[in-house]
Scaffold this active site. Structure first.
Site, mmCIF file in Angstrom:
data_model
loop_
_atom_site.group_PDB
_atom_site.id
_atom_site.type_symbol
_atom_site.label_atom_id
_atom_site.label_comp_id
_atom_site.label_asym_id
_atom_site.label_seq_id
_atom_site.Cartn_x
_atom_site.Cartn_y
_atom_site.Cartn_z
ATOM 1 N N TRP A 186 0.851 -1.190 0.000
ATOM 2 C CA TRP A 186 0.000 0.000 0.000
ATOM 3 C C TRP A 186 0.889 1.243 0.000
ATOM 4 C CZ3 TRP A 186 -0.596 3.694 4.142
ATOM 5 C CH2 TRP A 186 -1.407 4.780 3.755
ATOM 6 N N GLU A 228 -2.839 -2.844 -2.763
ATOM 7 C CA GLU A 228 -4.043 -2.314 -2.103
ATOM 8 C C GLU A 228 -4.441 -0.969 -2.714
ATOM 9 O OE1 GLU A 228 -3.583 -1.623 2.099
ATOM 10 O OE2 GLU A 228 -5.738 -1.435 2.415
ATOM 11 N N LYS A 230 -7.056 2.502 -2.962
ATOM 12 C CA LYS A 230 -7.689 3.409 -2.005
ATOM 13 C C LYS A 230 -8.331 4.576 -2.724
ATOM 14 C CE LYS A 230 -6.691 5.623 2.399
ATOM 15 N NZ LYS A 230 -5.792 5.705 3.531
ATOM 16 N N ASP A 261 -9.786 -3.229 0.736
ATOM 17 C CA ASP A 261 -9.926 -2.778 2.128
ATOM 18 C C ASP A 261 -11.340 -2.226 2.305
ATOM 19 O OD1 ASP A 261 -9.989 -0.880 4.370
ATOM 20 O OD2 ASP A 261 -7.840 -1.212 4.535
ATOM 21 N N HIS A 288 -8.614 -6.535 3.525
ATOM 22 C CA HIS A 288 -8.378 -5.818 4.768
ATOM 23 C C HIS A 288 -9.753 -5.587 5.365
ATOM 24 C CE1 HIS A 288 -4.049 -4.060 4.500
ATOM 25 N NE2 HIS A 288 -4.089 -5.373 4.606
ATOM 26 N N ASP A 298 -11.079 3.444 9.981
ATOM 27 C CA ASP A 298 -10.448 2.271 10.583
ATOM 28 C C ASP A 298 -10.962 1.940 11.976
ATOM 29 O OD1 ASP A 298 -8.356 1.286 8.609
ATOM 30 O OD2 ASP A 298 -7.908 3.420 8.685
ATOM 31 N N ASP A 328 -7.577 -4.892 9.459
ATOM 32 C CA ASP A 328 -6.818 -3.634 9.373
ATOM 33 C C ASP A 328 -7.635 -2.506 9.987
ATOM 34 O OD1 ASP A 328 -5.143 -1.553 8.777
ATOM 35 O OD2 ASP A 328 -5.716 -1.428 6.667
HETATM 36 C C1 RNT Z 1 -4.155 2.484 4.638
HETATM 37 C C2 RNT Z 1 -4.205 1.055 4.289
HETATM 38 C C3 RNT Z 1 -3.105 0.209 4.852
HETATM 39 C C4 RNT Z 1 -2.742 0.537 6.290
HETATM 40 C C5 RNT Z 1 -1.809 -0.455 6.944
HETATM 41 C C6 RNT Z 1 -1.224 0.067 8.206
HETATM 42 O O1 RNT Z 1 -5.251 3.190 4.232
HETATM 43 O O2 RNT Z 1 -5.448 0.533 4.633
HETATM 44 O O3 RNT Z 1 -3.430 -1.122 4.696
HETATM 45 O O4 RNT Z 1 -3.887 0.651 7.084
HETATM 46 O O5 RNT Z 1 -0.853 -0.866 6.064
HETATM 47 ZN ZN ZN Z 2 -5.721 -1.561 4.518
#
Ligand code: RNT
Ligand code: ZN
Length: 420
Positions: A186, A228, A230, A261, A288, A298, A328
């Site tokens: 990521w 990953e 986002k 995620d 995640h 989170d 996560d």
């Molecule tokens: C961040 C991502 C990533 C982190 C971790 C700590 O938006 O979700 O996965 O949360 O690597």
């Molecule tokens: Zn993540």
């Protein structure tokens, strides 16, 4: 919880599920075997031990609950304690920033398995697999929020080397522990305001990733590398280099995995709806499991509809071998160890509940076109005695049933955390 009432509950649940054609013992056994990776970073607010004392990269831990683990030994002790409350096949997910340098002058572009020797020994001793993550944040070589796509060649070079080192470290983990190490890439790279050269950053990201993954001697079977995606981060609101389309496309084209995620999409989008879609064109995905509240906040994984749908999708489609499940989130507003216990137990509970469903029958109704029956069965399931099966599962796996774990957390807080 009183053992007698757990046993009574189990007997009742066994009958109730048998009546809809479900074998609760088989469900427990299957739910127990699915690996769930527990993220080390919940224990110390994503700070790590390799030099940084704050968190950046568009992510943030909020809260100031006492007792944060300040050393790797404290973190391992907290994880050991948390695991006494967490049933089922568990792995530990490490970040590169949890390196223990032992006074050596070595940076992230040169880490080897030596910096993770204590973690590896701990994993061996506990017979637990390790997953891994390069840490592209909280470091002086970050160019603001840019790493692999930075316009600065020296910055890119440093982070490309980091990416390569992580694959090597993951390979050592996989070899020594005899199980796949899943590595999640990521990169927070992006802009707070409108980006003009949207192509340029992605061209550089692609070139950097190509270098990291050029070495084909490390196989995806041993070291499952995943990208990953986002939507946005704090201070990275307008443009994210590794967006969904970017990451999924790169993964498909280059034989990598893709990480979904749960907190990285628009608030009404859910990753449960994406699993079977991306698996049409990918061998495997990583999850995640997180909980966004309005934004990528989170929060600790709750036993909500989306968690259940995620596990239903995996189990009902028989995707157990094609999905790496990791958690996560990072919450510092409540007891950090309780965060692990609640989130990990919820993930396992949802898995169990997915196995307790009469999915084959619901599928058959669907194929027959009896959508009324499908809906009725789906709703009825919500009030089946899954909690009674869960308590029995805990009892027989030597972890506290019901809320008995909370008392232990309070004791650990008084004996250990409050003295930090
Ligand atoms: C961040 C991502 C990533 C982190 C971790 C700590 O938006 O979700 O996965 O949360 O690597
Ligand atoms: Zn993540």
């Amino acid at each position: 919880m009183n053992e007698k009432s757990i046993l009574q509950g189990y007997e009742y649940a066994k009958e109730a599920y048998a009546a809809i054609g479900v074998d609760v013992d088989a469900a427990m056994q299957r739910a127990d075997a699915v690996p769930v990776s527990m993220h080390c970073w919940q224990g110390d607010d994503v700070i790590g031990f390799d030099g940084s004392d704050s968190l950046d990269g568009g992510i943030q831990t909020t809260g100031n609950y006492p007792g944060r683990a300040r050393t790797a030994d404290e973190l391992r002790a907290d994880i050991d304690f948390a695991r006494t409350m967490i049933p089922g096949a568990t792995k530990l997910n490490l970040h590169a920033s949890y390196a223990e340098k032992g006074g050596k002058k070595v940076d992230r572009d040169a880490y080897t398995v030596a910096e993770f020797r204590n973690w590896l020994d701990w994993a061996k001793e506990n017979k637990i697999g390790l997953d891994f993550n390069p840490t592209y944040f909280s470091h002086p070589m970050m160019d603001g929020n840019f790493s692999l796509s930075s316009p600065k060649a020296d910055v890119r070079k440093f982070w490309i080397e980091h990416g390569k080192r992580c694959r090597e470290i993951g390979n050592a983990f996989a070899k020594e522990l005899g199980q796949t190490c899943a590595i999640n890439y990521w990169m927070p790279d992006g802009h707070k305001d409108t980006c003009v050269d949207t192509k340029g950053y992605r061209d550089r990201m692609t070139a950097s990733l190509d270098e990291i993954f050029a070495d084909k001697s490390i196989s995806q079977d041993d070291v499952f590398c995943s990208l990953e995606s986002k939507l946005f981060g704090i201070g990275v609101e307008s443009y994210t280099v590794a967006s969904h389309e970017y990451s999924l496309g790169y993964a498909i084209k280059n034989g990598l995995g893709y990480t979904l995620d749960a907190g990285h999409f628009h608030p009404t989008e859910v990753i449960s709806a994406k699993i079977s879609a991306v698996l049409q064109n990918l061998d495997k995905v990583m999850l995640h499991v997180s909980r966004g509240v309005r934004w990528d906040s989170d929060h600790v994984v709750a036993l909500d509809d989306e968690l259940q749908r995620i596990m239903d999708e995996i189990v009902w489609n028989h995707f157990e071998d094609r999905v790496f499940i990791g958690l996560d989130y990072f919450d510092a507003a409540i007891n950090r160890i309780a965060c692990w216990a609640i989130g990990m137990r919820n993930a396992r509970k949802a898995l169990l509940n997915a196995y307790l469903a009469n999915a084959d029958e619901m599928r058959a109704k669907e194929l027959e076109g009896d959508l009324t029956a499908r809906f009725a069965m789906f709703e009825e399931r919500k009030s089946m005695p899954a909690g009674a099966v869960w308590n029995y599962y805990c009892l027989t796996h030597n972890v506290p049933a019901g809320m008995d774990w909370l008392e232990q957390v309070k004791k650990y807080e008084a004996d250990v955390l409050s003295k930090r």
